[in-house]
Design a protein around this motif. Sequence first.
Motif, mmCIF file in Angstrom:
data_model
loop_
_atom_site.group_PDB
_atom_site.id
_atom_site.type_symbol
_atom_site.label_atom_id
_atom_site.label_comp_id
_atom_site.label_asym_id
_atom_site.label_seq_id
_atom_site.Cartn_x
_atom_site.Cartn_y
_atom_site.Cartn_z
ATOM 1 N N THR A 15 -1.699 -2.722 -14.240
ATOM 2 C CA THR A 15 -2.325 -1.487 -13.757
ATOM 3 C C THR A 15 -1.600 -1.076 -12.477
ATOM 4 N N GLN A 16 -1.162 0.178 -12.446
ATOM 5 C CA GLN A 16 -0.452 0.663 -11.262
ATOM 6 C C GLN A 16 -1.432 1.021 -10.161
ATOM 7 N N MET A 17 -1.177 0.481 -8.977
ATOM 8 C CA MET A 17 -1.963 0.948 -7.846
ATOM 9 C C MET A 17 -1.341 2.253 -7.349
ATOM 10 N N THR A 18 -2.207 3.198 -6.946
ATOM 11 C CA THR A 18 -1.715 4.471 -6.408
ATOM 12 C C THR A 18 -0.815 4.196 -5.188
ATOM 13 N N VAL A 76 0.847 -1.199 0.000
ATOM 14 C CA VAL A 76 0.000 0.000 0.000
ATOM 15 C C VAL A 76 0.882 1.248 0.000
ATOM 16 N N HIS A 77 1.972 1.224 0.748
ATOM 17 C CA HIS A 77 2.856 2.390 0.786
ATOM 18 C C HIS A 77 3.476 2.658 -0.575
ATOM 19 N N ASN A 78 3.995 1.603 -1.217
ATOM 20 C CA ASN A 78 4.629 1.802 -2.519
ATOM 21 C C ASN A 78 4.631 0.486 -3.286
ATOM 22 N N SER A 79 3.544 0.275 -4.073
ATOM 23 C CA SER A 79 3.388 -1.022 -4.736
ATOM 24 C C SER A 79 4.491 -1.228 -5.772
ATOM 25 N N SER A 80 4.899 -0.146 -6.447
ATOM 26 C CA SER A 80 5.906 -0.298 -7.511
ATOM 27 C C SER A 80 7.200 -0.854 -6.939
ATOM 28 N N LYS A 81 7.552 -0.401 -5.712
ATOM 29 C CA LYS A 81 8.799 -0.858 -5.105
ATOM 30 C C LYS A 81 8.738 -2.375 -4.856
ATOM 31 N N VAL A 82 7.584 -2.833 -4.343
ATOM 32 C CA VAL A 82 7.446 -4.263 -4.072
ATOM 33 C C VAL A 82 7.537 -5.055 -5.373
ATOM 34 N N ILE A 83 6.872 -4.531 -6.431
ATOM 35 C CA ILE A 83 6.899 -5.240 -7.714
ATOM 36 C C ILE A 83 8.314 -5.235 -8.283
ATOM 37 N N ALA A 84 8.979 -4.064 -8.205
ATOM 38 C CA ALA A 84 10.329 -3.936 -8.759
ATOM 39 C C ALA A 84 11.323 -4.852 -8.022
ATOM 40 N N SER A 85 11.041 -5.135 -6.738
ATOM 41 C CA SER A 85 11.955 -5.996 -5.981
ATOM 42 C C SER A 85 11.897 -7.446 -6.466
ATOM 43 N N ASP A 104 9.419 -9.551 -6.084
ATOM 44 C CA ASP A 104 8.529 -10.368 -5.251
ATOM 45 C C ASP A 104 7.554 -11.124 -6.154
ATOM 46 N N PRO A 105 7.633 -12.477 -6.174
ATOM 47 C CA PRO A 105 6.867 -13.250 -7.168
ATOM 48 C C PRO A 105 5.354 -13.031 -7.039
ATOM 49 N N TYR A 106 4.834 -12.972 -5.788
ATOM 50 C CA TYR A 106 3.400 -12.775 -5.607
ATOM 51 C C TYR A 106 2.965 -11.445 -6.220
ATOM 52 N N ALA A 107 3.741 -10.389 -5.945
ATOM 53 C CA ALA A 107 3.399 -9.055 -6.447
ATOM 54 C C ALA A 107 3.470 -9.015 -7.964
ATOM 55 N N VAL A 108 4.524 -9.632 -8.528
ATOM 56 C CA VAL A 108 4.688 -9.597 -9.980
ATOM 57 C C VAL A 108 3.525 -10.320 -10.668
ATOM 58 N N ALA A 109 3.147 -11.490 -10.110
ATOM 59 C CA ALA A 109 2.048 -12.248 -10.709
ATOM 60 C C ALA A 109 0.746 -11.435 -10.671
#
Length: 416
Positions: free
Chosen positions: A108-111, A84-93, A95-100
């Motif tokens: 779609t980018q979450m705010t 929630v704080h920064n979804s892009s950071k989690v995806i960029a890291s 993280d397989p769950y986030a990427v999927a």
Amino acid sequence: MTQKRLLTRVFLSFTLFGCFYISNTLALAPADEIPTDAARISEGQAIFDSNCKTCHRVHDKLVGPALKEVYNVAPSIDWIVNFVHNSSKVIASGDPYAVALYDEYNKTQMTHFPSISRDQILSILGYIKQETEKGPAVAAVVSTGGGDANASGDAGVPAIYIDAILIGLIIVLVLILVVLVLITTILRKYLNQRDDLDDADREIVNPTFSFDLLVKSKPFIFIVTFLFVAIAFKVVINNLYAVGVQKNYAPKQPIAFSHKIHAGTYEIDCNYCHTGVNKSKNANIPSPNICMNCHGSIKTESPEIQKIYAAIENDKPIEWIRVHNLPDLAYFNHSQHVVVGGIECQTCHGPIEEMDVVKQASLLTMGWCIDCHRQTDVNTKDNGYYDNLVELHKEESKSALKVEDIGGLECSKCHY
Ligand code: HEC
Ligand code: HEC
Ligand code: HEC
Ligand code: HEC
Ligand code: HEC
Ligand code: HEC
């Protein structure tokens, strides 16, 4: 003495161990952190409604996934907080769950919500948990629909019925009159045939007053003509005033955009699209980019949505037809009315969230503005700016401070 010390030591270590154990189990079972008290849940609901609802529902997929049971589905509570704080950071890291998830939602980018604290996110989860346990509110949706219909029914008998009732009453009255006239004529005929009436009785039966005479009398003709001319005059004047007044104007728009779907069914906040309404004079019509926040992935095949893509590709704005339009000589400011004045959009624009096609609900004439300024109290609550004025006004008058009293009728306030 030493025994006593030993005992204390044993007691202390037990307590310490106990604390350690409890704190550890808490950390191991994060779901227990999710608050269940009503205050936190309603705080969570408020934050959810104003930040997340545009894209998420608890039970349904909208722009983002349905959030029911997300506290069990997502890797951990910490993961949710980071996302929630920064979804892009989690995806960029990576993280397989986030990427999927990101791929599943067409990238779609979450705010990002860096300002929502961990505690607040837990409150949101508390709200989501409560809603998850309640189950989907199918009945609730149906009943709001019904409720609305009732509400408009409660508001009063529709004008059409009132007209019908009035016309019915008039017809009945005329019928009664006809019957009465018939009865008197028959009675008079009958009485006149009798011989036992003296002159005084005959006077009563055949009064010198006669309807025929009345109708032919000069004053009567004058009154009727006067009424007729007055009514005709009023109709003409009303129509003249209505020139240029576009109440109920509802042009067909280039894209079949429906407020009933967006602001009604999906309860998207007006401010999400009309971004200027709280901060400036103009409410703004949303640019195609705002539509794309959702329509990048929703209803992509619809021919109406294709028109949005075409507009972006050709770099041409969508040519929405303006519905509300004051002449240039008048100044109107949205944020002053909506934020400072605390007036609902619907007061001036009608039930927009029920309209498939926007319709001008108010007259938008000078008289309309002035009437409201005469009748409406200034919203002085929690507004230090008005404190002195309110005091001054109290000394002068007993009635509430109206917009009129702060200069709302001065020509220069509305005219450049
Ligand atoms: C602009 C739309 C948008 C808004 C606003 C938004 N989200 Fe999301 N959210 C998404 C999308 C899209 C995803 C799917 C992941 C992705 O594409 O990044 C998602 C994913 C999530 C997930 C992961 C869901 C899962 O199944 O694991 C959580 C949790 C979440 N959002 C919480 C929130 C919260 C809490 C808020 C409000 C503070 C919020 N979101 C506001 C669009 C949004
Ligand atoms: C998803 C985006 C979106 C949301 C949410 C939305 N609108 Fe709109 N609104 C539009 C678009 C696009 C138009 C222009 C097309 C039209 O007139 O239908 C518009 C037009 C209008 C107009 C007429 C503007 C004119 O031309 O005079 C009014 C008034 C209005 N909206 C009020 C509201 C109110 C009140 C709400 C909240 C209850 C709301 N809107 C929610 C997108 C939105
Ligand atoms: C916050 C998300 C969101 C935004 C922003 C949004 N829409 Fe929508 N829109 C939806 C949803 C949800 C539906 C309903 C889809 C369905 O019926 O399955 C929808 C439906 C529609 C439809 C009907 C499509 C059809 O064929 O049934 C049109 C047209 C449309 N939107 C136009 C717009 C336009 C134009 C904008 C920008 C001014 C916009 N939308 C912005 C979520 C959004
Ligand atoms: C006190 C009455 C009033 C209220 C309250 C009000 N409006 Fe308006 N609105 C108007 C008038 C008058 C116009 C025409 C303005 C013009 O032509 O300069 C207008 C025009 C608009 C337009 C057309 C674009 C523009 O900026 O001129 C939109 C969109 C709109 N309003 C949306 C909203 C929304 C959303 C709200 C609530 C958050 C709202 N309005 C509240 C009176 C009102
Ligand atoms: C539904 C009621 C309502 C309608 C309709 C309305 N207003 Fe207002 N107006 C208010 C209120 C309430 C305020 C006071 C806001 C504040 O506290 O500053 C206000 C304030 C103003 C002010 C600032 C007055 C001052 O002395 O600071 C102007 C200018 C104004 N309105 C213009 C208009 C125009 C132009 C229209 C018509 C197109 C209009 N208003 C229609 C309720 C209304
Ligand atoms: C609360 C806002 C408001 C105030 C105060 C106000 N007006 Fe207006 N006036 C309007 C609006 C809005 C229109 C445009 C209405 C329309 O086109 O029907 C208008 C239109 C007019 C017009 C043009 C009429 C036409 O048919 O084009 C004149 C002239 C005018 N006003 C004069 C005045 C004078 C003089 C005063 C001061 C005594 C005044 N107004 C005060 C809002 C206001």
